[in-house]
Design a protein around this motif. Structure first.
Motif, mmCIF file in Angstrom:
data_model
loop_
_atom_site.group_PDB
_atom_site.id
_atom_site.type_symbol
_atom_site.label_atom_id
_atom_site.label_comp_id
_atom_site.label_asym_id
_atom_site.label_seq_id
_atom_site.Cartn_x
_atom_site.Cartn_y
_atom_site.Cartn_z
ATOM 1 N N GLU A 168 0.833 -1.208 0.000
ATOM 2 C CA GLU A 168 0.000 0.000 0.000
ATOM 3 C C GLU A 168 0.866 1.255 0.000
ATOM 4 O O GLU A 168 0.558 2.225 -0.691
ATOM 5 C CB GLU A 168 -0.923 0.006 1.220
ATOM 6 C CG GLU A 168 -2.006 -1.038 1.154
ATOM 7 C CD GLU A 168 -2.803 -1.159 2.454
ATOM 8 O OE1 GLU A 168 -2.574 -0.354 3.380
ATOM 9 O OE2 GLU A 168 -3.632 -2.077 2.530
ATOM 10 N N TYR A 169 1.955 1.230 0.752
ATOM 11 C CA TYR A 169 2.873 2.370 0.776
ATOM 12 C C TYR A 169 3.450 2.607 -0.617
ATOM 13 O O TYR A 169 3.470 3.746 -1.107
ATOM 14 C CB TYR A 169 3.999 2.133 1.785
ATOM 15 C CG TYR A 169 5.092 3.159 1.687
ATOM 16 C CD1 TYR A 169 4.941 4.419 2.262
ATOM 17 C CD2 TYR A 169 6.259 2.892 0.985
ATOM 18 C CE1 TYR A 169 5.929 5.380 2.146
ATOM 19 C CE2 TYR A 169 7.253 3.844 0.868
ATOM 20 C CZ TYR A 169 7.090 5.086 1.440
ATOM 21 O OH TYR A 169 8.070 6.035 1.306
ATOM 22 N N LEU A 170 3.900 1.546 -1.290
ATOM 23 C CA LEU A 170 4.472 1.696 -2.624
ATOM 24 C C LEU A 170 3.452 2.195 -3.636
ATOM 25 O O LEU A 170 3.803 2.909 -4.575
ATOM 26 C CB LEU A 170 5.079 0.372 -3.100
ATOM 27 C CG LEU A 170 6.370 -0.051 -2.408
ATOM 28 C CD1 LEU A 170 6.792 -1.436 -2.888
ATOM 29 C CD2 LEU A 170 7.481 0.964 -2.653
ATOM 30 N N GLU A 171 2.198 1.822 -3.442
ATOM 31 C CA GLU A 171 1.131 2.262 -4.352
ATOM 32 C C GLU A 171 0.662 3.690 -4.053
ATOM 33 O O GLU A 171 -0.179 4.230 -4.766
ATOM 34 C CB GLU A 171 -0.063 1.303 -4.272
ATOM 35 C CG GLU A 171 0.239 -0.085 -4.787
ATOM 36 C CD GLU A 171 0.537 -0.109 -6.271
ATOM 37 O OE1 GLU A 171 -0.113 0.628 -7.037
ATOM 38 O OE2 GLU A 171 1.446 -0.862 -6.671
ATOM 39 N N GLY A 172 1.178 4.275 -2.984
ATOM 40 C CA GLY A 172 0.771 5.623 -2.612
ATOM 41 C C GLY A 172 -0.514 5.674 -1.816
ATOM 42 O O GLY A 172 -1.092 6.738 -1.616
ATOM 43 N N GLU A 173 -0.970 4.513 -1.342
ATOM 44 C CA GLU A 173 -2.221 4.441 -0.591
ATOM 45 C C GLU A 173 -2.007 4.602 0.912
ATOM 46 O O GLU A 173 -2.974 4.702 1.663
ATOM 47 C CB GLU A 173 -2.910 3.107 -0.876
ATOM 48 C CG GLU A 173 -3.280 2.918 -2.333
ATOM 49 C CD GLU A 173 -3.726 1.504 -2.644
ATOM 50 O OE1 GLU A 173 -3.813 0.668 -1.731
ATOM 51 O OE2 GLU A 173 -3.969 1.234 -3.832
ATOM 52 N N LEU A 174 -0.764 4.596 1.362
ATOM 53 C CA LEU A 174 -0.435 4.706 2.775
ATOM 54 C C LEU A 174 0.640 5.769 2.933
ATOM 55 O O LEU A 174 1.680 5.710 2.281
ATOM 56 C CB LEU A 174 0.078 3.353 3.301
ATOM 57 C CG LEU A 174 0.498 3.286 4.763
ATOM 58 C CD1 LEU A 174 -0.702 3.515 5.678
ATOM 59 C CD2 LEU A 174 1.131 1.940 5.061
ATOM 60 N N ASP A 175 0.368 6.743 3.776
ATOM 61 C CA ASP A 175 1.310 7.837 4.027
ATOM 62 C C ASP A 175 2.271 7.422 5.138
ATOM 63 O O ASP A 175 1.854 6.931 6.183
ATOM 64 C CB ASP A 175 0.521 9.079 4.449
ATOM 65 C CG ASP A 175 1.383 10.314 4.542
ATOM 66 O OD1 ASP A 175 2.559 10.223 4.958
ATOM 67 O OD2 ASP A 175 0.878 11.390 4.188
ATOM 68 N N ALA A 176 3.559 7.632 4.916
ATOM 69 C CA ALA A 176 4.570 7.256 5.898
ATOM 70 C C ALA A 176 4.359 7.956 7.241
ATOM 71 O O ALA A 176 4.714 7.402 8.279
ATOM 72 C CB ALA A 176 5.958 7.551 5.365
ATOM 73 N N SER A 177 3.769 9.118 7.236
ATOM 74 C CA SER A 177 3.534 9.826 8.504
ATOM 75 C C SER A 177 2.495 9.148 9.368
ATOM 76 O O SER A 177 2.388 9.441 10.560
ATOM 77 C CB SER A 177 3.122 11.288 8.223
ATOM 78 O OG SER A 177 1.864 11.333 7.596
ATOM 79 N N GLU A 178 1.737 8.212 8.793
ATOM 80 C CA GLU A 178 0.709 7.485 9.543
ATOM 81 C C GLU A 178 1.258 6.233 10.212
ATOM 82 O O GLU A 178 0.552 5.581 10.975
ATOM 83 C CB GLU A 178 -0.430 7.074 8.595
ATOM 84 C CG GLU A 178 -1.140 8.245 7.959
ATOM 85 C CD GLU A 178 -2.142 7.814 6.909
ATOM 86 O OE1 GLU A 178 -2.388 6.598 6.774
ATOM 87 O OE2 GLU A 178 -2.674 8.689 6.223
ATOM 88 N N LEU A 179 2.511 5.900 9.963
ATOM 89 C CA LEU A 179 3.099 4.678 10.479
ATOM 90 C C LEU A 179 3.520 4.852 11.929
ATOM 91 O O LEU A 179 4.060 5.883 12.308
ATOM 92 C CB LEU A 179 4.309 4.270 9.646
ATOM 93 C CG LEU A 179 4.027 3.999 8.186
ATOM 94 C CD1 LEU A 179 5.334 3.782 7.435
ATOM 95 C CD2 LEU A 179 3.114 2.809 8.023
ATOM 96 N N ALA A 180 3.282 3.825 12.715
ATOM 97 C CA ALA A 180 3.689 3.834 14.124
ATOM 98 C C ALA A 180 4.746 2.762 14.333
ATOM 99 O O ALA A 180 4.564 1.613 13.941
ATOM 100 C CB ALA A 180 2.487 3.563 15.021
ATOM 101 N N ASP A 181 5.826 3.151 14.963
ATOM 102 C CA ASP A 181 6.899 2.216 15.293
ATOM 103 C C ASP A 181 6.414 1.319 16.428
ATOM 104 O O ASP A 181 6.043 1.808 17.482
ATOM 105 C CB ASP A 181 8.134 3.006 15.711
ATOM 106 C CG ASP A 181 9.375 2.157 15.848
ATOM 107 O OD1 ASP A 181 9.245 0.925 16.001
ATOM 108 O OD2 ASP A 181 10.461 2.723 15.812
ATOM 109 N N THR A 182 6.417 0.006 16.210
ATOM 110 C CA THR A 182 5.900 -0.911 17.222
ATOM 111 C C THR A 182 6.977 -1.480 18.116
ATOM 112 O O THR A 182 6.708 -2.305 18.959
ATOM 113 C CB THR A 182 5.139 -2.081 16.554
ATOM 114 O OG1 THR A 182 6.027 -2.766 15.680
ATOM 115 C CG2 THR A 182 3.923 -1.579 15.817
ATOM 116 N N ILE A 183 8.222 -1.052 17.926
ATOM 117 C CA ILE A 183 9.316 -1.541 18.779
ATOM 118 C C ILE A 183 9.574 -0.521 19.874
ATOM 119 O O ILE A 183 9.571 0.636 19.697
ATOM 120 C CB ILE A 183 10.590 -1.798 17.957
ATOM 121 C CG1 ILE A 183 10.384 -3.004 17.073
ATOM 122 C CG2 ILE A 183 11.790 -2.006 18.861
ATOM 123 C CD1 ILE A 183 11.562 -3.406 16.238
#
Length: 78
Positions: free
Chosen positions: A63-78
């Motif tokens: 989804e990120y590569l397709e432009g459907e997911l913005d990197a700013s929406e990602l949460a680091d789970t570690i």
């Protein structure tokens, strides 16, 4: 997200799976650096590690590569 992150995701999309070494060799980057970035991408849920040393693109990574997911929406789970 770094340019190397995008290159890693693009590699996994085209090759299906890879180790940090195989990815580093292909994109001409340092193996240790690619290992660090792969672990970071896994913490964001963009790649999965189905077996020791191998990474594959997750649905979110696609989804990120397709432009459907913005990197700013990602949460680091570690």
């Amino acid at each position: 997200m770094t340019r190397a992150d995008d290159e890693i995701l693009e590699y996994l999309e085209s090759h299906g799976a890879g180790t940090p070494k195989s990815i580093a060799d292909e994109i001409d980057r340092n193996n240790d650096y690619i290992g660090v970035r792969c672990r970071k991408l896994a913490s964001y849920g963009l790649v999965k590690k189905p077996s020791r040393g191998f990474y594959v693109l997750s649905d979110s990574g696609g989804e990120y590569l397709e432009g459907e997911l913005d990197a700013s929406e990602l949460a680091d789970t570690i």
